[in-house]
Design a protein around this motif. Structure first.
Motif, short mmCIF file in Angstrom:
data_model
loop_
_atom_site.label_atom_id
_atom_site.label_comp_id
_atom_site.label_asym_id
_atom_site.label_seq_id
_atom_site.Cartn_x
_atom_site.Cartn_y
_atom_site.Cartn_z
N ASP A 174 47.33 54.58 0.23
CA ASP A 174 46.72 55.84 -0.21
C ASP A 174 47.47 57.06 0.31
OD1 ASP A 174 46.09 55.57 2.42
OD2 ASP A 174 43.91 55.70 2.18
N HIS A 196 44.94 55.94 -7.85
CA HIS A 196 45.64 54.92 -7.06
C HIS A 196 46.61 54.11 -7.92
CE1 HIS A 196 42.49 55.90 -4.12
NE2 HIS A 196 43.34 55.43 -3.23
N ARG A 197 46.27 53.91 -9.17
CA ARG A 197 47.22 53.27 -10.08
C ARG A 197 48.46 54.14 -10.22
NH1 ARG A 197 47.04 50.31 -15.61
NH2 ARG A 197 48.73 51.28 -16.75
N THR A 248 44.72 46.92 -12.95
CA THR A 248 43.50 47.05 -13.77
C THR A 248 42.26 47.29 -12.91
OG1 THR A 248 43.06 44.66 -13.78
CG2 THR A 248 44.50 45.54 -15.51
N LYS A 249 42.35 46.99 -11.63
CA LYS A 249 41.18 47.14 -10.75
C LYS A 249 41.19 48.47 -9.99
CE LYS A 249 40.41 42.19 -10.05
NZ LYS A 249 40.29 41.08 -9.06
N LEU A 250 42.19 49.31 -10.27
CA LEU A 250 42.34 50.56 -9.54
C LEU A 250 41.90 51.75 -10.37
CD1 LEU A 250 45.85 49.94 -7.95
CD2 LEU A 250 43.62 49.54 -6.91
N ASP A 251 41.47 52.81 -9.70
CA ASP A 251 41.19 54.05 -10.42
C ASP A 251 42.52 54.70 -10.80
OD1 ASP A 251 42.19 55.62 -8.20
OD2 ASP A 251 40.24 55.41 -7.23
N ASP A 252 42.45 55.74 -11.65
CA ASP A 252 43.67 56.35 -12.18
C ASP A 252 44.57 56.88 -11.08
OD1 ASP A 252 42.91 55.76 -14.75
OD2 ASP A 252 42.16 57.77 -15.22
N THR A 292 41.96 63.18 -10.72
CA THR A 292 43.21 62.47 -10.41
C THR A 292 44.22 63.42 -9.79
OG1 THR A 292 42.83 60.89 -12.20
CG2 THR A 292 45.08 61.10 -11.38
#
Length: 578
Positions: free
Chosen positions: A369, A320-321, A314-318, A530
């Motif tokens: 990453d 990295h999720r 929930t704390k990641l951008d699309d 993304t």
């Protein structure tokens, strides 16, 4: 039979950590274990209404018709499955098999029904080899050599006998009526017949069924299937023996042997449904009840969720999720290829694969990453995953639940219809590792764990699942070959994120299955930012046309509201609450 595995060296760190830390982790709850969330669901009297979502409106209406006659979710499942056999033969049928996860409201029992096909006793891997030792795709996919012994009829009879309220004959009645009186085939069925016309033309009984008068059926024509109507009637009247002994069995064996197959009467007589303990995994406060081997899907979904549980997505951008989800997919599919098979034939390290400690070791191999090339894991090759099979979901008024996935494997199965029965046979033999480490039609690889043997069940991607939360219950599954696993995973995650049934069924999808080393992406799944970020991380993205036809039912425990949705990619599907 004992299955020995040579562990890939580059995974040794993760495997060693898992083996050092695991201490008898359970691979599945017992069949009668009642998860706490399930108790919350069954503490009520049920939602008071019923909901069904399937890929064809005839099938959904058939299930609701049976419920209206006093049947429960298990009776409805029989009606839906049998009707799909008539109106959606490109995806499933009584010549195929199914896997189902059940929840019985009266006692909270969770059970997995394994009605998977089995190899005939005379199976010989050499039958599926070309002269140069490469896989013979024609033998594996077309005609009677490609067909395993069907499990769906036995599974339907089992559901009626052990879980239903109505006689089997009553639950099969809608399908018998539709087969006899006729229906208008939808465009997907007509397209499937056209696609496989040349294979159909090899078998006279197949021509009679799918090419009446020797030509393609026209849109708007009424199509009748009296042969299958008669077979379903005998199944309803005689139960299990109506298909596996007597008139139907004799015709099946005669037709298969006349066309070069190796079925015997004993193969049919010996077929048995298996009840197994489902796999249960906890993730973010939800309990997921899913399919164990010979499904590979539940193990893969559990392994992926265990890996992801160590991250706060929930704390990641699309980007990295998505990166973390893809890397978890990659590792689970590698294990899928190495270890899994029929639990009655091979010893699998399920305690290890399902252990959170093993997942923690795999998690440490993921860079924050950067993509991990599959070439860093044992190298192999694959092809495009396919988009076949079918799934439906049911919740009845009492809170009984069925999540069931059915298949004949490839589109229209083997294209071989057994004369005098109306039964289209599966081509599930291709789901074995007929040639070790060579991909099947869905690009999935296999090892000795999934090699064919007499009476053995081939590995499957079918992943029927039920998700229990404190306030909501979700019934999720999909067709789609190897993509079933990732579709169900993404559906579970969407449910946990709060999406409704239509949002879950209709969301855009992505898929990675270890090999080929690429991310299949449905158009619109990722925005430009993304997409660019994933490319910089080292991913190869391939746009694909929409895939899968997910059918979802949800139940809000706070207000009793049911929600049912069929995949918007399939206009003929229907999700309905009644």
């Amino acid at each position: 039979m004992r299955f020995l595995v040579k562990l890939p060296a580059l995974r040794a760190r993760a495997v060693l950590l898992g083996l050092l830390l695991v201490s008898g982790a359970a691979c599945a709850d017992s069949p009668r274990t009642v998860p706490a969330a399930a108790k919350a669901a069954t503490a009520q009297k049920g939602p008071g209404k019923a909901a069904i979502a399937s890929a064809n409106f005839h099938a959904t209406e058939a299930g609701l018709e049976v419920i209206a006659k006093g049947g429960n979710a298990f009776d409805a499942a029989i009606a839906v499955a049998a009707t799909l056999s008539v109106v959606e033969p490109e995806s499933s049928g009584i010549g195929g098999g199914f896997m189902a996860v059940l929840h019985r409201a009266a006692d909270g029992k969770q059970i997995f029904i394994d009605a998977r096909e089995t190899a005939p006793a005379a199976v010989n891997a050499k039958d599926y080899l070309a002269a140069d030792g490469s896989p013979n795709r024609d033998a594996a996919l077309n005609g009677p050599l490609s067909a395993g012994i069907p499990g769906e009829p036995a599974g339907l009879a089992w559901l009626a006998k052990h879980y239903g309220k109505l006689p089997l004959k009553e639950s099969l009645a809608p399908a018998v009526r539709i087969a006899r009186d006729g229906f208008e085939p939808d465009s997907r069925l007509l397209n499937a017949i056209e696609e496989r016309q040349k294979d159909i033309q090899r078998w006279p009984a197949s021509v009679a069924k799918f090419l009446p008068g020797g030509k393609l059926p026209a849109k708007g024509e009424t199509w009748r299937d009296p042969g299958q109507a008669r077979t379903l009637e005998l199944l309803g009247e005689q139960g299990h023996d109506g298909f596996y002994r007597g008139e139907v069995a004799q015709k099946l064996v005669a037709a298969v042997q006349a066309a070069g197959g190796h079925w015997t009467a004993k193969d049919l007589e010996s077929y048995q449904v298996k009840e197994r303990a489902p796999i249960v995994v906890d993730y973010r406060g939800y309990r997921i009840v899913t399919a164990p081997p010979p499904s590979s899907g539940g193990v893969a979904v559990a392994e992926i969720l265990n890996i992801l549980s160590g991250f706060d997505l929930t704390k990641l951008d699309d980007a990295h999720r998505t990166h973390l989800v893809i890397e978890a997919m990659r590792r689970a599919f590698r294990d899928h290829n190495d270890y899994l098979g029929d639990p009655d034939f091979v010893k699998m390290p399920l305690d290890m694969l399902l252990s959170p400690y093993y997942a923690a070791g795999l998690r440490q191999t993921i860079l924050p990453d950067k993509a991990t090339p599959s070439a860093m894991l044992p190298a192999s090759t694959g092809v495009d995953p396919g988009m076949h099979t079918t799934h439906f979901s049911v919740i009845d008024r009492e809170g009984n639940i069925v999540s069931i996935t059915l298949t004949v494997n490839y589109t229209l199965g083997s294209t071989f219809v057994a004369d005098g029965t109306g039964v289209l046979l599966n081509d599930e033999m291709d789901d074995f590792a007929l040639v070790p480490d060579k991909p099947n039609v869905y690009g999935l690889l296999g090892s000795a764990a999934n090699a064919p043997a007499p009476g053995k069940r081939m590995l499957s991607s079918m992943t029927p699942s039920i998700v229990f939360g404190a306030d909501r219950v979700g019934v999720i599954g999909s067709p789609g070959g190897s993509t079933i696993i990732t579709q169900v995973l993404e559906g579970i995650m969407a449910f946990i994120d709060g999406k409704d049934a239509l949002g879950i069924a209709g969301q855009k999808r992505f898929h990675h299955q270890y090999m080929p080393d690429r991310v299949d992406v449905e158009d619109g799944a990722f925005d430009a930012a993304t997409t660019d970020a994933l490319a910089r991380m080292g991913y190869t993205l391939k746009q694909r046309s929409p895939w899968g036809y997910m059918n979802v039912v949800t139940w809000d425990l706070k207000n009793g509201r049911l929600d049912a949705a069929s995949d918007p990619r399939r206009p003929s599907g229907l999700g309905k609450v009644q």
